[in-house]
Write an enzyme that holds these catalytic residues in place. Structure first.
Site, PDB file in Angstrom:
ATOM      1  CG  HIS A 192      14.160 -12.334  13.122  1.00 55.60           C
ATOM      2  ND1 HIS A 192      14.030 -13.706  13.242  1.00 55.60           N
ATOM      3  CD2 HIS A 192      13.939 -11.834  14.352  1.00 55.60           C
ATOM      4  CE1 HIS A 192      13.734 -13.999  14.485  1.00 55.60           C
ATOM      5  NE2 HIS A 192      13.673 -12.893  15.186  1.00 55.60           N
ATOM      6  CG  ASP A 193      16.983 -12.082  16.367  1.00 56.54           C
ATOM      7  OD1 ASP A 193      16.543 -10.932  16.198  1.00 56.54           O
ATOM      8  OD2 ASP A 193      16.435 -12.908  17.116  1.00 56.54           O
ATOM      9  CG  ASP A 249       2.462   1.388   4.903  1.00 53.65           C
ATOM     10  OD1 ASP A 249       3.227   0.596   4.298  1.00 53.65           O
ATOM     11  OD2 ASP A 249       1.727   1.036   5.839  1.00 53.65           O
ATOM     12  CG  ASP A 302      11.209 -14.745  20.673  1.00 55.72           C
ATOM     13  OD1 ASP A 302      12.102 -14.695  19.810  1.00 55.72           O
ATOM     14  OD2 ASP A 302      11.158 -13.956  21.647  1.00 55.72           O
ATOM     15  CD  GLU A 357      15.131 -17.412  19.606  1.00 50.73           C
ATOM     16  OE1 GLU A 357      15.939 -16.704  18.986  1.00 50.73           O
ATOM     17  OE2 GLU A 357      14.196 -16.942  20.287  1.00 50.73           O
ATOM     18  CG  ASN A 364      -0.268  -0.072   2.523  1.00 51.78           C
ATOM     19  OD1 ASN A 364       0.966  -0.043   2.585  1.00 51.78           O
ATOM     20  ND2 ASN A 364      -1.035  -0.189   3.602  1.00 51.78           N
ATOM     21  CG  ASP A 399       8.123 -15.552  15.795  1.00 50.87           C
ATOM     22  OD1 ASP A 399       8.264 -15.995  16.948  1.00 50.87           O
ATOM     23  OD2 ASP A 399       9.064 -15.136  15.108  1.00 50.87           O
ATOM     24  CG  ASP A 459       1.269  -4.698   3.325  1.00 50.78           C
ATOM     25  OD1 ASP A 459       1.266  -5.589   2.450  1.00 50.78           O
ATOM     26  OD2 ASP A 459       1.291  -3.484   3.055  1.00 50.78           O
TER      27      ASP A 459
END
Length: 546
Positions: free
Chosen positions: A318-319, A28, A202, A244, A26, A101, A32
Site C-alpha cells: 500500500h506504500d 458509499d 507497522d 516492518e 454499500n 495490521d 468495507d
C-alpha cells in the site's frame, strides 16, 4: 521426497488488502469488511493462505487508518466489530487466516490516551507519550517528521512539545513506560482471542526511539521490547507475525526472525525497494534501477538469512508504486513483465506477499493534476517542493512514479462502471485502464497474469525446493538476466529471467538440456534448453531437475 516439518507460514502465500480500495458493499464509495467477505471465494480460488488487511480500527483517517483512535473497535466506515468477527470466521472456513495490521509506534491525537495526556503533566496518561519542556518556536532539536516539517508539536496549555515521527496527528507512544507496553499486550491478546491468525507490525523498528539522541529506528532497547511482547502475546498462539523494518540489515533481521521464535516469524525489509532513487536523497528523487546491484542485494538477503532467519518476499504494498510500472513495462509487455516479476520473486526463499491487483498486473495511475490525489505524503511533498522552487512537471513526474496513491486506486474487478468496486462515487478515482485490466476478464483468459499467479502459488505447495532450497545467484554481472539456482536434497530448480525489453542471452550449463520446464511466461512457445537460451523481452522460466 523428504518430508520436512516446518511452520505453516513458510509454505504460505499472503494476500494484502487495502480495505478502503478493495470492495465497497454499500455504495458509499469506500471499501468495507462486508465487501471483503463477498470476495472470499475469489481469494480462495487464487490459492492464498492468509490475508493481511491494512488498519480498519477507529481512526480520523489523517493517514488512511495508520492513525488509530481505538485499537479495539472497527471504524464505522468499514463496518462493525460483528462484521470483523464474521470475516475471521468465514475466512477460517476457507482455510484463510486474517492478519491484522498493528500500529504500535504511535496513536492518533484523538485516542483517549492522548486526550487524557494533554490534560496535565500529572495525568496518569501523560507519560504514555514523548514530551519535552520548551519555549514555543524553539524546538527541542532539529529532527524532521517523515511526512514533512518538524518532528515536534507545541501544546501551549502544557508548555511542552510532543514528538511525532509521522503526521502531527500521530503522537509517538513512549515504550519506556511499562504501562504502555501492558496496555498494548492486553489489546493484542484480545484480538488473538477473537481468532486472528497473525499481525503485521507497522514501522516496528521505531518504537525504541530516543529523540534526545536523534535515534528513531533500531534504538538500544528495541529487541528487549520485541522479545517481551513476543513472550507476552505471540508465543501463546500459532500466529504469523511480520515486522516492518525499513532500517533492517541482515544481521538485525536474524534477530527479528530468529527461528527460535523469540521475536517475529519474519521481517519486511526494504533495501531492494529503495534502489531507484538518488543516493542519500528522498524516494521522489528518481534514478534508474541499478539492476546488477539489485540482484546482489536480493542474493545477499537470500544467503545470509538461510537457516538463520526468514524473509518476506514482496514488490508491492500500500506504500509502494505498482511493480509492473516501476520495473516492468506497463505498455507493450505488461503481461509478460508482470509474470516475469512474479516468477523471480516467488522463486526465492521467504513468504511471498501479493498486494491486491498485483495478481492482475494492475498499473500506476496518472491523474491529470494534484487535485485528484489523496495521499498525505504526496500532497505534503507537492507543496514543499513547489515552495522550494521545483517545477510542477518535475514534481508530477515523481508523483506518477512513486506516489502511494498508485497502489490505492480501487481494485479492478470488472469492466463495469467504477471497475465493479462501488455503485457510488469512489473515494479516489479509478485507474481508467480498468476496462482492459480487470479480474473478470483475466479469470476467463488462461494466459492471464491472474492464472500465472495461481500456478505460482500452487507450485509453492507442491515443490518443497521453493521453501527449503539453498539459493545461488548465477551471472551476477549480467546487465539483463536474473538467474539463480535453488537446491535441496531432492531437487534442483533454475530460475532464469530477462529483466529488460530487449532480447537477451542466458548462458546455462548443458546439464539443464533435459530438465522439466515447470513454468514459462510466454504462451506461444517453449524455450529450447541448450548451452545458452535466447530470451525474448521479459521472458522468464523455471526449470526443474529431480
Amino acid at each position: 521426497m523428504t518430508e520436512i516439518k516446518r511452520p505453516w507460514w513458510k509454505n504460505a502465500v499472503v494476500y494484502q488488502i487495502y480495505p478502503k480500495s478493495f470492495q465497497d458493499s454499500n455504495g458509499d464509495g469506500i471499501g468495507d469488511i462486508r465487501g471483503i467477505i463477498s470476495r472470499l471465494d475469489y481469494l480462495e480460488e487464487l490459492g492464498i493462505d492468509a490475508v493481511w488487511i491494512s488498519p480498519m480500527y477507529c481512526s480520523p483517517q489523517d493517514d488512511n487508518g495508520y492513525d488509530i483512535s481505538d485499537y479495539q473497535d472497527i471504524d464505522p466506515m468499514f463496518g462493525s466489530l460483528d462484521d470483523m468477527e464474521e470475516l475471521i470466521a468465514k475466512a477460517k472456513e476457507k482455510n484463510i487466516r486474517i492478519i491484522m495490521d498493528l500500529v504500535l509506534n504511535h496513536t492518533s491525537d484523538e485516542h483517549r490516551w492522548f486526550l487524557e495526556a494533554k490534560k496535565g503533566k500529572d495525568n496518569p496518561y501523560h507519560d504514555y507519550y514523548v514530551w519535552k519542556d520548551g519555549v514555543e518556536g524553539t524546538y527541542p532539536n532539529d529532527m524532521k517528521a517523515a511526512f514533512g516539517g518538524p518532528a515536534w508539536e507545541w501544546v501551549p496549555e502544557l508548555n511542552q512539545y510532543y514528538f511525532h515521527q509521522f503526521s502531527v496527528k500521530q503522537p509517538d507512544l513512549n515504550w519506556e513506560n511499562p504501562k504502555v507496553r501492558r496496555e498494548i499486550y492486553d489489546m493484542i491478546l484480545w484480538w488473538m482471542e477473537k481468532g486472528v491468525g497473525g499481525f503485521r507490525l507497522d514501522v516496528i523498528d521505531q518504537i525504541a526511539k530516543e529523540p534526545d539522541n536523534g535515534i528513531t529506528n533500531n534504538g538500544p532497547r528495541l529487541h528487549e521490547f520485541l522479545q517481551e511482547m513476543s513472550r507476552e502475546t505471540f508465543q501463546k498462539g500459532d500466529l504469523i507475525t511480520v515486522g516492518e523494518a525499513w532500517g533492517a540489515t541482515p544481521e538485525i533481521a536474524k534477530l527479528y526472525s530468529n527461528p527460535d521464535g523469540t521475536e517475529f516469524s519474519m521481517v519486511f525489509q526494504f533495501e531492494h525497494m529503495v534502489m531507484d532513487q538518488q543516493e542519500g536523497k528522498e524516494k521522489w528523487d528518481l534514478a534508474p534501477l541499478p539492476f546488477v546491484k539489485l540482484k546482489k542485494c536480493l542474493a545477499k538477503w537470500q544467503e545470509e538469512l538461510y537457516g538463520r532467519g526468514w524473509n518476506s518476499l514482496f514488490w508491492d504494498n500500500h506504500d509502494l508504486p505498482r511493480i509492473v510500472s516501476r520495473w516492468g513495462d506497463d505498455g507493450k509487455y505488461r503481461k509478460e513483465s508482470a509474470k516475469m516479476l512474479a516468477l523471480v520473486l516467488h522463486g526465492m526463499q521467504g513468504t511471498p506477499y501479493v498486494y491486491q491487483g498485483e495478481e492482475l498486473g494492475m498499473t500506476n495511475v496518472r491523474f491529470p493534476d494534484i487535485s485528484s490525489y489523496e495521499d498525505i505524503e504526496t500532497l505534503n511533498m507537492y507543496r514543499e517542493r513547489l515552495d522550494a522552487g521545483y517545477k510542477e512537471d518535475e514534481i508530477m513526474k515523481s508523483i506518477y512514479a512513486k506516489s502511494r496513491d498508485n497502489a490505492r486506486t480501487p481494485m479492478q474487478w470488472s469492466g463495469e462502471k467504477n471497475a465493479g468496486f462501488t455503485t457510488g462515487k469512489p473515494w479516489i478515482r479509478v485507474n481508467p485502464n480498468y476496462t482492459d485490466i480487470n479480474a473478470e476478464s483475466e479469470k476467463k483468459d488462461p494466459d492471464s497474469v491472474y492464472h500465472f499467479y495461481r500456478k505460482l502459488i500452487r507450485m509453492r505447495k507442491e515443490y518443497p525446493v521453493f521453501v527449503d532450497g539453498k539459493f545461488e545467484l548465477l551471472l551476477p554481472e549480467d546487465e539483463q538476466v536474473f538467474a539463480y539456482l535453488r537446491t535441496d536434497s531432492d531437487t534442483q530448480m533454475l530460475v532464469c529471467a530477462n529483466f529488460t525489453g530487449e532480447p537477451a542471452e542466458c548462458q546455462i550449463s548443458g546439464e539443464w538440456k533435459e530438465a522439466q520446464i515447470l513454468l514459462h511466461n510466454y504462451a506461444d512457445d517453449v524455450p529450447e534448453c541448450g548451452e545458452s537460451l535466447q530470451l525474448k523481452p521479459y521472458e522468464a522460466f523455471i526449470l526443474l531437475k529431480q
